[in-house]
Design a protein around this motif. Structure first.
Motif, PDB file in Angstrom:
ATOM      1  N   MET A 235     -11.850 108.662 -13.518  1.00  0.00           N
ATOM      2  CA  MET A 235     -11.367 107.351 -13.098  1.00  0.00           C
ATOM      3  C   MET A 235     -10.184 106.879 -13.942  1.00  0.00           C
ATOM      4  O   MET A 235      -9.246 106.278 -13.403  1.00  0.00           O
ATOM      5  CB  MET A 235     -12.512 106.327 -13.177  1.00  0.00           C
TER       6      MET A 235
ATOM      7  N   ARG B 218     -19.528 113.713  -6.166  1.00  0.00           N
ATOM      8  CA  ARG B 218     -18.828 112.472  -6.518  1.00  0.00           C
ATOM      9  C   ARG B 218     -19.272 111.901  -7.858  1.00  0.00           C
ATOM     10  O   ARG B 218     -18.446 111.492  -8.679  1.00  0.00           O
ATOM     11  CB  ARG B 218     -19.028 111.445  -5.397  1.00  0.00           C
ATOM     12  N   SER B 219     -20.567 111.866  -8.079  1.00  0.00           N
ATOM     13  CA  SER B 219     -21.049 111.349  -9.365  1.00  0.00           C
ATOM     14  C   SER B 219     -20.587 112.254 -10.504  1.00  0.00           C
ATOM     15  O   SER B 219     -20.286 111.787 -11.618  1.00  0.00           O
ATOM     16  CB  SER B 219     -22.575 111.236  -9.355  1.00  0.00           C
TER      17      SER B 219
ATOM     18  N   VAL C 145      -9.717 117.038 -14.486  1.00  0.00           N
ATOM     19  CA  VAL C 145      -9.574 115.705 -15.080  1.00  0.00           C
ATOM     20  C   VAL C 145      -8.509 115.740 -16.174  1.00  0.00           C
ATOM     21  O   VAL C 145      -7.667 114.830 -16.288  1.00  0.00           O
ATOM     22  CB  VAL C 145     -10.927 115.219 -15.634  1.00  0.00           C
TER      23      VAL C 145
ATOM     24  N   VAL D 265     -17.755 113.944 -10.636  1.00  0.00           N
ATOM     25  CA  VAL D 265     -16.342 113.650 -10.889  1.00  0.00           C
ATOM     26  C   VAL D 265     -16.199 112.392 -11.740  1.00  0.00           C
ATOM     27  O   VAL D 265     -15.383 112.336 -12.670  1.00  0.00           O
ATOM     28  CB  VAL D 265     -15.587 113.498  -9.554  1.00  0.00           C
ATOM     29  N   VAL D 266     -16.995 111.368 -11.451  1.00  0.00           N
ATOM     30  CA  VAL D 266     -16.929 110.117 -12.218  1.00  0.00           C
ATOM     31  C   VAL D 266     -17.380 110.354 -13.655  1.00  0.00           C
ATOM     32  O   VAL D 266     -16.758 109.881 -14.616  1.00  0.00           O
ATOM     33  CB  VAL D 266     -17.775 109.028 -11.543  1.00  0.00           C
ATOM     34  N   ARG D 267     -18.486 111.100 -13.821  1.00  0.00           N
ATOM     35  CA  ARG D 267     -18.994 111.358 -15.183  1.00  0.00           C
ATOM     36  C   ARG D 267     -18.019 112.203 -15.997  1.00  0.00           C
ATOM     37  O   ARG D 267     -18.000 112.127 -17.229  1.00  0.00           O
ATOM     38  CB  ARG D 267     -20.355 112.066 -15.105  1.00  0.00           C
TER      39      ARG D 267
ATOM     40  N   ALA E 273     -14.224 115.750  -4.510  1.00  0.00           N
ATOM     41  CA  ALA E 273     -14.994 114.532  -4.247  1.00  0.00           C
ATOM     42  C   ALA E 273     -15.309 114.353  -2.771  1.00  0.00           C
ATOM     43  O   ALA E 273     -16.120 113.479  -2.411  1.00  0.00           O
ATOM     44  CB  ALA E 273     -14.226 113.313  -4.765  1.00  0.00           C
TER      45      ALA E 273
END
Length: 700
Positions: A683, A674-675, A646, A677-679, A668
């Motif tokens: 994004m 996936r969750s 990130v 990566v978002v946390r 991902a």
């Protein structure tokens, strides 16, 4: 002769005797007052002229303890004026303080006398310990006329030549007074230039310009009214008839004083913070920005701003908001000025402010120096090498300041690629060939900065005809030139593709000579170069992992490979990272990749200063993340790979961004990730990359 014959004491006695109202009959009172008035004016003028250019007289006045005879009447006068002003505001009955007032010409000469005393540095301790600073200067500047303020500025300018006075002069009240004098004088000059009406003082209340009882008392002023026409006829003006001509205006004196206070070589760094807090930047910007301003005055204002810009501790407070925008625009405009001195100051200030003024993207990260500014700096540096039409000489001072500005900018990795892509390297080669050692040092330093981490820059320098130049400069007798050039050569040896050219140029022999007969810093760079040249033979063998077929390895091979990632050799790190990325492309190698320490090494290499090393290490992580093994993905998550990716996705380098986006896409691809990566905050940088100019970055 006057001193030897007692002339000094006689003049002091004549002056002090005029401060008291002598008893007289009503019929003779007016004549007595006029006699006192003109004796006072003549004696103060004689004292000022006597002390004008003679250090012995100045020292004698102070050593004999005569200084209070000048300061005490002035202090009493300004206290009386302030008291009368307060009484008018409060509608109180007038007090009897009017007898303490002194007429304007006498005040001007007394202040001129004290200003003369301040020329002698031996008198500075006594002046600073007297009532001059707290009792006279501030009140005279606020309550006196234009000539009185000019003498106050001259005193401060003389005192500022001695560093022991800087602490006193840089007090907030003193700086505020100084800036008010400068601003009001500049506004008056502008109004006169534009043909405006009468000028009204912008600060204080200047009661001394129009006080009705300035000759001694209310009765005295009434009695003297019959002599007003006569005084006008004789045109009493001590400046024209009895004292020295004015050589410097009030605003010139103030700006020269600010230049002295702001010079880092003589003033404490904390003085800059006090100048900024007092509003120096806002006061000087209109003077420095107006092309109609007197050139000397404008130059001093610009020099002061450039001096402040050299202190990075005050950048945030001095050059933020509108002031920062105006100052930066001013310095950029100075690069196009016809006067060489203005261009030099523009370069000097920009070299300090350009990094602090670098743009930011939507995430608040620096986007480096602007394209237009960089082009202007490179263009100015190139033009500085063209011979002048009149003398056929090169302006080496302009060339130095241009090179220095670019040198400071090149310290930031984000600007290094921009300088290279805008054709900066050939310009640096030309600057390095100039005979001036300072220009050579700055140009070699820029080359060294660009080749420290950029693979392409290393190739361009080595194969662009600059290798022999750098080897020649590394043998320079000037320490700064030698250090910068030897560092650049050591950087070139990090690229194994340069190894044949380095051997052909006998770089190894020159570095060996430097290793044996050079200062410690140059010796270290020579040692780096020799070590890298020797290691190049081994690193060439790593290219076997980059063939058309995906390599497969045996147990222990990856561990041996990781040992060749020399922390001091960016080239070795790049070759090892590239080999590991190619090895990780085969899923059969993933288990050994993690077990033999390659994953841990890649996590270290992704934070390298070299974008090429970051790209290859990130590509290796991306290839490992293609694994369908949940155990390997769990290991990647546990080692913090997602968080690192990130951060890399927000890099300023497009290649690193793309590799990080590919790796995140691979991670991902597993639903359980996936969750996570978002946390981890992916994004934000990913959405920003959708606006990237590179189609491949947008795609991933």
């Amino acid at each position: 002769e006057l001193l030897a014959d007692g002339g000094l004491q006689l003049l002091i006695t004549l002056f002090t005797n005029t401060l008291d109202i002598l008893p007289s009959s009503p019929r003779l009172r007016a004549i007595q007052l006029v006699r006192q008035l003109f004796i006072r004016r003549l004696s103060t003028t004689a004292l000022a002229n006597l002390s004008a250019l003679h250090l012995a007289v100045q020292a004698t006045i102070v050593s004999k303890g005569v200084l209070p005879a000048f300061l005490d009447p002035l202090q009493a006068h300004y206290a009386a004026v302030a008291e009368a002003h307060d009484e008018r505001l409060s509608l109180c009955s007038p007090s009897s303080s009017s007898h303490r007032r002194i007429d304007r010409p006498s005040r001007q000469e007394l202040l001129r006398c004290v200003a003369n005393l301040s020329v002698n540095e031996a008198n500075h301790p006594a002046l600073l310990q007297s009532s001059l600073v707290d009792g006279v200067l501030i009140r005279a500047a606020r309550l006196g006329g234009a000539r009185e303020r000019e003498q106050c500025a001259l005193m401060l300018s003389n005192l500022a030549q001695n560093t022991i006075s800087h602490e006193t002069i840089s007090r907030p009240r003193m700086l505020q007074m100084l800036l008010e004098m400068l601003a009001s004088a500049f506004r008056q000059e502008q109004e006169e230039f534009l043909g405006g009406g009468e000028w009204t003082p912008a600060f204080g209340y200047a009661a001394s310009e129009q006080e009705p009882g300035e000759h001694g008392s209310h009765d005295a002023s009434q009695a003297l009214s019959r002599w007003e026409d006569e005084e006008m006829l004789y045109a009493w003006d001590t400046e024209d008839f009895l004292s020295a001509d004015r050589t410097r205006s009030q605003e010139n004196i103030c700006t020269q004083l600010l230049v002295t206070l702001s010079e880092l070589s003589t003033a404490a760094v904390s003085t800059h913070a006090r100048l900024v807090d007092a509003g120096a930047v806002g006061t000087l910007l209109p003077i420095a920005s107006d092309p109609k301003t007197d050139l000397a005055l404008r130059m001093e204002a610009i020099v002061t701003l450039a001096n402040i810009a050299e202190n990075p501790d005050v950048h945030a407070s001095a050059f933020n908001g509108k002031h920062g925008e105006k100052a930066f625009a001013l310095f950029v405009e100075l690069l196009r000025a016809e006067v060489p001195e203005l261009r030099r100051e523009g370069f000097r200030a920009l070299s300090c402010l350009a990094l602090a003024h670098a743009g930011e993207n939507s995430q608040g990260r620096s986007s480096g120096v602007s394209e237009s500014l960089l082009r202007l700096l490179l263009q100015s540096a190139e033009q500085a090498m063209h011979p002048k039409q009149d003398t056929k000489d090169i302006d080496e001072e302009i060339a130095f300041h241009a090179a220095r500005a670019l040198s400071i900018l090149s310290n930031a990795p984000i600007n290094q690629r921009k300088i290279m892509e805008h054709g900066g390297l050939p310009i640096m080669y030309a600057l390095a060939r100039l005979p001036d050692a300072d220009v050579q040092a700055e140009a070699a330093n820029i080359i060294a900065n660009l080749t420290a981490s950029l693979y392409e820059a290393q190739l361009r320098v080595c194969h662009g005809g600059a290798l022999q130049l750098l080897l020649y400069l590394s043998l320079s007798q000037y320490r700064e030139v030698q250090a910068a050039a030897s560092r650049a050569v050591a950087n070139l040896t990090q690229n194994i593709d340069n190894e044949p050219a380095l051997r052909a140029a006998r770089a190894e022999a020159i570095m060996f000579k430097l290793y044996n007969n050079s200062p410690a810093d140059v010796k270290w760079q020579a040692k780096r170069a020799l070590s890298n040249i020797e290691a190049a033979r081994t690193l060439v063998a790593l290219r076997q992992y980059g063939g058309e077929e995906v390599p497969t390895v045996v147990i222990g091979e990856i561990a041996q490979l990781c040992k060749q990632a020399d922390p001091s050799n960016i080239g070795a790190q790049r070759e090892v990272a590239r080999a590991l990325a190619n090895i990780a492309a085969a899923s059969v190698n993933h288990a050994m990749f993690i077990a033999e320490g390659a994953l841990g090494l890649c996590l270290d290499l992704v934070v390298s200063n070299s974008p090429e090393v970051q790209q290859q290490a990130t590509r290796a992580l991306s290839n490992v993340s293609l694994s369908e093994s949940s155990a390997i993905h769990n290991t990647l998550v546990d080692e913090g790979v997602v968080d690192l990716l990130v951060l890399l996705a927000a890099s300023w380098d497009e290649g690193v961004q793309q590799e990080a986006a590919i790796a995140l896409a691979n991670v991902a691809a597993q639903p359980q990730n996936r969750s996570l990566v978002v946390r981890a905050g992916a994004m934000g940088p990913l959405v920003e990359q959708l606006c990237n100019a590179s189609p491949s970055v947008q795609y991933y």
